[in-house]
Design a protein around this motif. Structure first.
Motif, PDB file in Angstrom:
ATOM      1  N   LYS A 234       1.281  -1.193   0.259  1.00  0.00           N
ATOM      2  CA  LYS A 234       0.147   0.050  -0.068  1.00  0.00           C
ATOM      3  C   LYS A 234       0.980   1.278   0.215  1.00  0.00           C
ATOM      4  CE  LYS A 234      -4.052  -1.901   2.489  1.00  0.00           C
ATOM      5  NZ  LYS A 234      -5.377  -1.697   3.736  1.00  0.00           N
ATOM      6  N   ARG A 235      -0.098   1.764  -0.670  1.00  0.00           N
ATOM      7  CA  ARG A 235       0.739   3.646  -0.818  1.00  0.00           C
ATOM      8  C   ARG A 235       0.748   4.483   1.087  1.00  0.00           C
ATOM      9  NH1 ARG A 235       5.467   4.736  -4.045  1.00  0.00           N
ATOM     10  NH2 ARG A 235       6.224   6.758  -3.254  1.00  0.00           N
ATOM     11  N   ILE A 236       1.594   3.837   1.408  1.00  0.00           N
ATOM     12  CA  ILE A 236       1.450   5.655   2.969  1.00  0.00           C
ATOM     13  C   ILE A 236       2.715   7.215   2.704  1.00  0.00           C
ATOM     14  CG2 ILE A 236       2.003   5.249   5.303  1.00  0.00           C
ATOM     15  CD1 ILE A 236      -0.033   3.215   4.534  1.00  0.00           C
ATOM     16  N   ALA A 237       1.589   7.763   2.812  1.00  0.00           N
ATOM     17  CA  ALA A 237       1.982   9.074   3.179  1.00  0.00           C
ATOM     18  C   ALA A 237       1.551  10.164   4.264  1.00  0.00           C
ATOM     19  CB  ALA A 237       2.061   9.747   1.545  1.00  0.00           C
ATOM     20  N   PHE A 238       2.421  11.239   4.490  1.00  0.00           N
ATOM     21  CA  PHE A 238       1.837  12.081   5.417  1.00  0.00           C
ATOM     22  C   PHE A 238       3.190  13.045   5.507  1.00  0.00           C
ATOM     23  CE2 PHE A 238       4.724   8.491   7.093  1.00  0.00           C
ATOM     24  CZ  PHE A 238       5.316   8.611   7.801  1.00  0.00           C
ATOM     25  N   ASP A 239       2.166  14.012   5.863  1.00  0.00           N
ATOM     26  CA  ASP A 239       2.824  15.218   6.231  1.00  0.00           C
ATOM     27  C   ASP A 239       3.988  14.809   7.642  1.00  0.00           C
ATOM     28  OD1 ASP A 239       1.748  16.495   4.763  1.00  0.00           O
ATOM     29  OD2 ASP A 239       0.556  18.013   6.143  1.00  0.00           O
ATOM     30  N   ILE A 240       5.303  15.092   7.924  1.00  0.00           N
ATOM     31  CA  ILE A 240       6.153  15.079   8.572  1.00  0.00           C
ATOM     32  C   ILE A 240       6.535  16.441  10.057  1.00  0.00           C
ATOM     33  CG2 ILE A 240       8.291  14.210   9.012  1.00  0.00           C
ATOM     34  CD1 ILE A 240       9.233  13.564   6.484  1.00  0.00           C
ATOM     35  N   CYS A 241       6.605  17.779   9.502  1.00  0.00           N
ATOM     36  CA  CYS A 241       7.212  19.101   9.848  1.00  0.00           C
ATOM     37  C   CYS A 241       6.948  20.133   8.948  1.00  0.00           C
ATOM     38  CB  CYS A 241       8.436  18.600  10.523  1.00  0.00           C
ATOM     39  SG  CYS A 241       9.925  19.030   9.454  1.00  0.00           S
ATOM     40  N   PRO A 242       7.046  21.343   9.785  1.00  0.00           N
ATOM     41  CA  PRO A 242       6.740  22.508   8.312  1.00  0.00           C
ATOM     42  C   PRO A 242       8.633  22.441   8.441  1.00  0.00           C
ATOM     43  CG  PRO A 242       6.402  22.963  10.838  1.00  0.00           C
ATOM     44  CD  PRO A 242       6.671  21.092  11.164  1.00  0.00           C
ATOM     45  N   VAL A 243       9.029  23.158   6.989  1.00  0.00           N
ATOM     46  CA  VAL A 243       9.774  23.564   6.517  1.00  0.00           C
ATOM     47  C   VAL A 243      10.056  24.534   6.614  1.00  0.00           C
ATOM     48  CG1 VAL A 243      11.569  23.060   4.769  1.00  0.00           C
ATOM     49  CG2 VAL A 243      10.852  20.741   5.541  1.00  0.00           C
ATOM     50  N   ASN A 244       9.831  25.071   5.018  1.00  0.00           N
ATOM     51  CA  ASN A 244      10.232  25.945   3.952  1.00  0.00           C
ATOM     52  C   ASN A 244       8.889  27.546   4.901  1.00  0.00           C
ATOM     53  OD1 ASN A 244      12.095  25.495   2.834  1.00  0.00           O
ATOM     54  ND2 ASN A 244      10.294  25.310   0.882  1.00  0.00           N
ATOM     55  N   PHE A 245       7.916  26.835   5.100  1.00  0.00           N
ATOM     56  CA  PHE A 245       6.690  28.099   5.498  1.00  0.00           C
ATOM     57  C   PHE A 245       7.533  28.506   6.939  1.00  0.00           C
ATOM     58  CE2 PHE A 245       3.493  28.648   9.216  1.00  0.00           C
ATOM     59  CZ  PHE A 245       2.261  29.206   7.509  1.00  0.00           C
ATOM     60  N   ILE A 246       8.699  28.128   7.993  1.00  0.00           N
ATOM     61  CA  ILE A 246       9.460  28.635   8.825  1.00  0.00           C
ATOM     62  C   ILE A 246      10.481  29.254   8.458  1.00  0.00           C
ATOM     63  CG2 ILE A 246      10.455  27.950  11.288  1.00  0.00           C
ATOM     64  CD1 ILE A 246       7.020  27.518  11.574  1.00  0.00           C
ATOM     65  N   LEU A 247      11.053  28.210   7.992  1.00  0.00           N
ATOM     66  CA  LEU A 247      12.510  28.737   7.406  1.00  0.00           C
ATOM     67  C   LEU A 247      12.775  30.392   7.240  1.00  0.00           C
ATOM     68  CD1 LEU A 247      13.977  25.575   6.119  1.00  0.00           C
ATOM     69  CD2 LEU A 247      14.609  26.328   8.033  1.00  0.00           C
ATOM     70  N   ASN A 248      11.401  30.358   5.564  1.00  0.00           N
ATOM     71  CA  ASN A 248      10.717  31.610   5.792  1.00  0.00           C
ATOM     72  C   ASN A 248      10.878  32.726   6.343  1.00  0.00           C
ATOM     73  OD1 ASN A 248      11.747  30.078   2.793  1.00  0.00           O
ATOM     74  ND2 ASN A 248       9.440  30.653   2.045  1.00  0.00           N
ATOM     75  N   ASP A 249      10.207  32.887   7.414  1.00  0.00           N
ATOM     76  CA  ASP A 249       9.272  33.415   7.803  1.00  0.00           C
ATOM     77  C   ASP A 249      11.058  33.698   8.661  1.00  0.00           C
ATOM     78  OD1 ASP A 249       6.918  34.460   9.610  1.00  0.00           O
ATOM     79  OD2 ASP A 249       8.275  33.595  11.036  1.00  0.00           O
TER      80      ASP A 249
END
Length: 355
Positions: free
Chosen positions: A179-194
């Motif tokens: 089965k394909r498993i997928a999920f969000d892990i953590c913020p990246v550019n949303f925080i780094l850009n801020d």
């Protein structure tokens, strides 16, 4: 969709990420051969947002209902006009448009998600059949409405054991028990850009700002201790979670911005290493793939082989995959996996707006 010959389709995919980097446009030719899909990137570019549009999209979560509906339609018109310009510039004759829109709200636990950019306006502006609103159908089925890219990962990028996208948020996709498993892990550019913007930079180019900072163990421990990281998939992240849980921890620490950037990069690498399969090749895409400091962190923490593709794939993989999701939707084929989102069943998600 206009008539076309054989098993080839030219689809324009659009994507606007939470980090407000701009509107990605990608014209993709898809070919169906036996039971296999192939693709070719015909043209791709990013339309940078004006200060006015960036401000509208950034502040949309606090709009009144009336103003939000107006934005939904205006952003659809804007997207349609950018597609028209793109089509003329590259002399294209697309069969279909597939538009993700720009996420304003994403609260699947409350039963809703909302992406601005009315597909009806896009179809009218362009005169081309448009697929849009890809997430709400899955949320109605009890799913997270995200991530949706794993369908493309499985069918278009099968040579990789896992696919990692470093956009506003990091998300991963891989096969587990067929089965394909997928999920969000953590913020990246949303925080780094801020954080970079607090130093007068739109983003931390190459991670140069973070490189001059020092990891703070106390901040790192607090971030790694967030409850979301202990939850089992399916799970997804939105601006709301970041504003409520992540940013208050970062903001309350008496550290330099450089130290905060260094610590957040370490945090990202730690969380991705925990989430990722330990074997095989991992394809890394999204704007974060250009952050050389962050990639160096990955090489220290990750046990799988890292593959950084061409800049074209890094920048436009999400627009490419949404073009594919739109084509699958038009063909009434599955484009959303319950194994990924936690919905009651697989579905063909999205709304078709005739030209």
């Amino acid at each position: 969709m206009k008539p076309h010959s054989g098993n080839k389709w030219l689809v324009i995919g659009t994507m606007s990420g939470t980090s407000l980097d701009g509107l990605d446009l990608a014209a993709i030719e898809f070919r169906r051969t036996e039971n296999c899909w192939k693709f070719n990137v015909v043209a791709a570019e990013t339309v940078n947002y004006s200060e006015e549009w960036e401000e509208k999209l950034r502040t949309a979560p606090v709009f009144s209902g009336e103003k939000l509906i107006e934005l939904h339609n205006l952003y659809g018109q804007f997207t349609g006009r950018q597609i028209n310009r793109f089509v003329r510039k590259h002399q294209l004759s697309p069969d279909l448009i597939a538009s993700h829109g720009h996420t304003i709200f994403h609260q699947p636990e409350k039963g809703f998600t909302f992406q601005a950019g009315n597909g009806a306006n896009i179809a009218v502006e362009t005169g081309i059949t448009t697929a849009a609103d890809f997430r709400t159908g899955d949320v109605a089925l009890g799913g997270q409405g995200a991530p949706l890219v794993p369908v493309g990962d499985r069918l278009l990028f099968a040579e990789y054991e896992s696919c990692l996208n470093l956009g506003g948020f990091a998300n991963i996709s891989f096969e587990q028990n067929r089965k394909r498993i997928a999920f969000d892990i953590c913020p990246v550019n949303f925080i780094l850009n801020d954080l970079a913007q607090k130093l007068g930079k739109p983003f931390d180019k190459n991670g140069d700002l973070a490189r001059t900072g020092t990891v703070n163990d106390q901040l790192l421990e607090k971030l790694n201790g967030l409850n979301f990281y202990r939850q089992s998939p399916p799970k997804s992240l939105g601006r709301e979670w970041t504003d409520e849980y992540f940013m208050p921890i970062v903001s309350s620490c008496d550290l330099s911005v450089h130290d905060k950037l260094a610590t957040v990069c370490e945090h990202i690498a730690v969380q991705i290493a925990r989430a990722m399969p330990t074997k095989g090749k991992t394809l890394i895409t999204g704007g974060g793939a250009f952050n050389t400091f962050l990639i160096e962190k990955f090489r220290k923490h990750l046990k799988s082989e890292i593959v950084i593709p061409t800049a074209e794939i890094i920048n436009y993989k999400e627009a490419l995959v949404f073009a594919f999701l739109g084509l699958l939707r038009f063909r009434n084929e599955i484009n959303c996996y319950a194994s990924v989102t936690g919905a009651k069943r697989d579905s063909s998600s999205g709304v078709i707006f005739p030209a």
